[in-house]
Scaffold this motif. Sequence first.
Motif, PDB file in Angstrom:
ATOM      1  N   ASN B 217      -0.082  -2.059   4.708  1.00 21.37           N
ATOM      2  CA  ASN B 217      -0.907  -2.969   3.912  1.00 21.37           C
ATOM      3  C   ASN B 217      -0.286  -4.359   3.883  1.00 21.37           C
ATOM      4  N   VAL B 218       1.035  -4.387   3.684  1.00 14.50           N
ATOM      5  CA  VAL B 218       1.741  -5.665   3.634  1.00 14.50           C
ATOM      6  C   VAL B 218       1.635  -6.378   4.979  1.00 14.50           C
ATOM      7  N   ALA B 220      -0.610  -5.918   7.436  1.00 18.27           N
ATOM      8  CA  ALA B 220      -1.981  -6.319   7.755  1.00 18.27           C
ATOM      9  C   ALA B 220      -2.381  -7.554   6.953  1.00 18.27           C
ATOM     10  N   TYR B 221      -1.808  -7.693   5.759  1.00 16.50           N
ATOM     11  CA  TYR B 221      -2.140  -8.858   4.943  1.00 16.50           C
ATOM     12  C   TYR B 221      -1.433 -10.122   5.431  1.00 16.50           C
ATOM     13  N   ALA B 223       0.562 -10.687   8.448  1.00 15.57           N
ATOM     14  CA  ALA B 223       0.838 -11.045   9.837  1.00 15.57           C
ATOM     15  C   ALA B 223      -0.364 -11.630  10.556  1.00 15.57           C
ATOM     16  N   ASP B 224      -0.095 -12.549  11.494  1.00 12.03           N
ATOM     17  CA  ASP B 224      -1.140 -13.036  12.388  1.00 12.03           C
ATOM     18  C   ASP B 224      -1.284 -12.077  13.560  1.00 12.03           C
ATOM     19  N   SER B 240      -3.776  -9.350  14.336  1.00  5.89           N
ATOM     20  CA  SER B 240      -3.818  -8.505  13.153  1.00  5.89           C
ATOM     21  C   SER B 240      -5.201  -7.911  12.878  1.00  5.89           C
ATOM     22  N   GLU B 241      -6.241  -8.758  12.918  1.00  2.20           N
ATOM     23  CA  GLU B 241      -7.593  -8.263  12.595  1.00  2.20           C
ATOM     24  C   GLU B 241      -7.998  -7.150  13.558  1.00  2.20           C
ATOM     25  N   SER B 244      -5.904  -3.886  13.073  1.00  2.00           N
ATOM     26  CA  SER B 244      -6.227  -3.123  11.869  1.00  2.00           C
ATOM     27  C   SER B 244      -7.659  -2.591  11.885  1.00  2.00           C
ATOM     28  N   TYR B 251      -0.571   6.531  17.551  1.00  2.00           N
ATOM     29  CA  TYR B 251       0.398   6.342  16.470  1.00  2.00           C
ATOM     30  C   TYR B 251      -0.102   5.284  15.490  1.00  2.00           C
ATOM     31  N   LEU B 255      -1.039   5.740  11.556  1.00  2.14           N
ATOM     32  CA  LEU B 255      -0.468   4.923  10.486  1.00  2.14           C
ATOM     33  C   LEU B 255      -1.572   4.311   9.627  1.00  2.14           C
ATOM     34  N   MET B 261      -6.686   2.743   4.899  1.00  2.00           N
ATOM     35  CA  MET B 261      -7.589   1.644   5.224  1.00  2.00           C
ATOM     36  C   MET B 261      -8.288   1.896   6.559  1.00  2.00           C
TER      37      MET B 261
END
Lengths: 334, 323
Positions: B217-218, B220-221, B223-224, B240-241, B244, B251, B255, B261
């Motif tokens: 979560n951290v 994905a919020y 990182a670019d 990132s978008e 995610s 793997y 995760l 999410m």
Amino acid sequence: MAAEYETPVLEIQNLSLCFKIAGRRAYAIQNVSLSISRGKTVALVGESGCGKTMTALTCMGLEPPSSAVACGTILLNGKNILSCTEKEWQEIRGKKISMIFQEPMSALNPLVKVGQQVMESGIVHGMDKKMAEHRALDLLDKTGLPSPKRLADCYPHQLSGGQRQRIMIASALMNSPDVLIADEPTTSLDVTIQTQIIDLLKDLNRTMHMAVLFITHDLGIVKRICDDIYIMYAGRIVESGDTGLVNSHPEHLYTRALIDSIPAADKRGHPLKAIEGTVPMLGNRADDGCEFYPRCPCRRDICTLSFPEQYGFKDHAVWCHLYDDQNRHSGEHD
Amino acid sequence: MNICESSRPLVECIDVCGTYKNREGSIIHAVNSVNLRICRTETFGLVGESGSGKSTLGYMILNLKKTDSGSILFDGRPVTGCTGKQEKELRRCMQIIFQDPYLSLDPKMHIGSQIQESLDIFHPEMSREQKKETVDHMLNSVGLDIRLRHSLPSELSGGQRQRVAIAQALIIHPSFVVCDEPVSSLDVSIQAQILNLLQKLKEEDGLTYLFISHNLNVIAYTADRIGVMYLGTIVETGPSEDVSSHPLHPYTQGLFDLSGMVSDKNRKHVVIQGEIPDPAFPPSGCPFHTRCPFCTDRCINEKPELQTAGDGRMCACHFVPKS
């Protein structure tokens, strides 16, 4: 749902625990009421310093000697255990109520083989050695450890964090307790192992019909495992209710803030709604009023004067002055 | 959005390997031929379980641990084998924020002096007043009261300590900062404060972050771009978008499914069983094959290479179509 499941196994009523700091009484827990029925998992959520662990330790009769229970009762199967003598406590601890701690490495004895440590909690409560060994291996197998026989012969340092936590769980379950308290059991573990442990606890909760008190600061985990949720702030319960309801309709601004501050992919590019400031230290708490006042975005004068009453019903209750004039929740969630 | 192709990367790792020796004398390949480019002003998020080699890679980029083979370039200059004056010059540009501010701060030193220490080393020409002023300014920008200058770490809360660690890293205006699990030991509410602060400082100073965390979560919020590491190798990288919303490697899928999410509803849920294997005895073929629900004979025998898989994305799996 069968009627016997409805009577709470563990019921905490108006519990207050205080310390003497600089001649003043400082309440670590104040008027906490909470109940867990058989087969249910209940979460106690809040930041560090909110009194979650202190509540759990009091249920085990392990509160620090410098503290004093100011008032309240803890009923285990209807019997008040707060008035127990140390000898009676020894009969309860590990047999009726067990606890799993956050850091399994510091909870296990580094010099004793883990199999022995699991057996020990059975032997202490009168199980004979053969029986204890049999039960220990059975439980190690149930907790999903690969080749339990071999691992039982290892020392804690030879195991991974996830394996150690499984050992802790097995040893807590030796006497099939009525209540299992899990104090942040997954915080020190990796996400993959975290999920495995949560699934394990969920599974055991179902098959062994225990009441589980799950302490955490992670609301994401609560959604996955808990039936009911109690939000604690600075020693008091500020919101409680059905996990789904509290998560979808958080009423207390603290609960909302806790949910808003969780980072997620869809919040990218926007600053997180952090709660400014920190939980007030034990010595710096006000005698009256809501402790969340300094951090609350909707604070009013009345908030410093008295602690709010309970609003709402059994399925969802909140303690906040915002609802003073509009008791709008009556019946809404029924 | 592919920033890396247009400009020269700030950090470039080429076939980097790093090993440790364990007590029994066997060699652990903590980082195994990793190729990585981190571009200017981006936040590169490195995610993986403990023991996947995330921190080791971070340390090697900072020249805090020697590489065994391969090379690391910072701004076009080699980091590996840097000593003396060159190394000092590098240190001025690269800093680190550690996970546990209880361990990374000196318990017996006032926090003002701890923050000032880097100034003493890198800016000896500054007068005492100038230094004091700079420290005060720094304390202000990390959101600490300047009166805390004379406090000891033990008098501060966890969040405040992490702010001190950030001030310490940023006071000499580095261009690159390794954030090694900077919020893992903090409460959710404090975690949000620190993440906001890191983002604010990044925008003000035009910083580049390598953000290491096991919390998806951290990552994905913040990182670019995201890099997913498993047993010393990078198994997937990409914006990132994209990563995610459509993770490619089993793997990564596992995760993201664990973190709750799941955005890709068409995909089968991946459950990761078991634990990360002992890095002293890594599995043959694909390192993830022991836990992969889609494992085949080919995965057991043949190690997949990290290959391009769509716009700006790379993945090391035999069953992800190349592009």
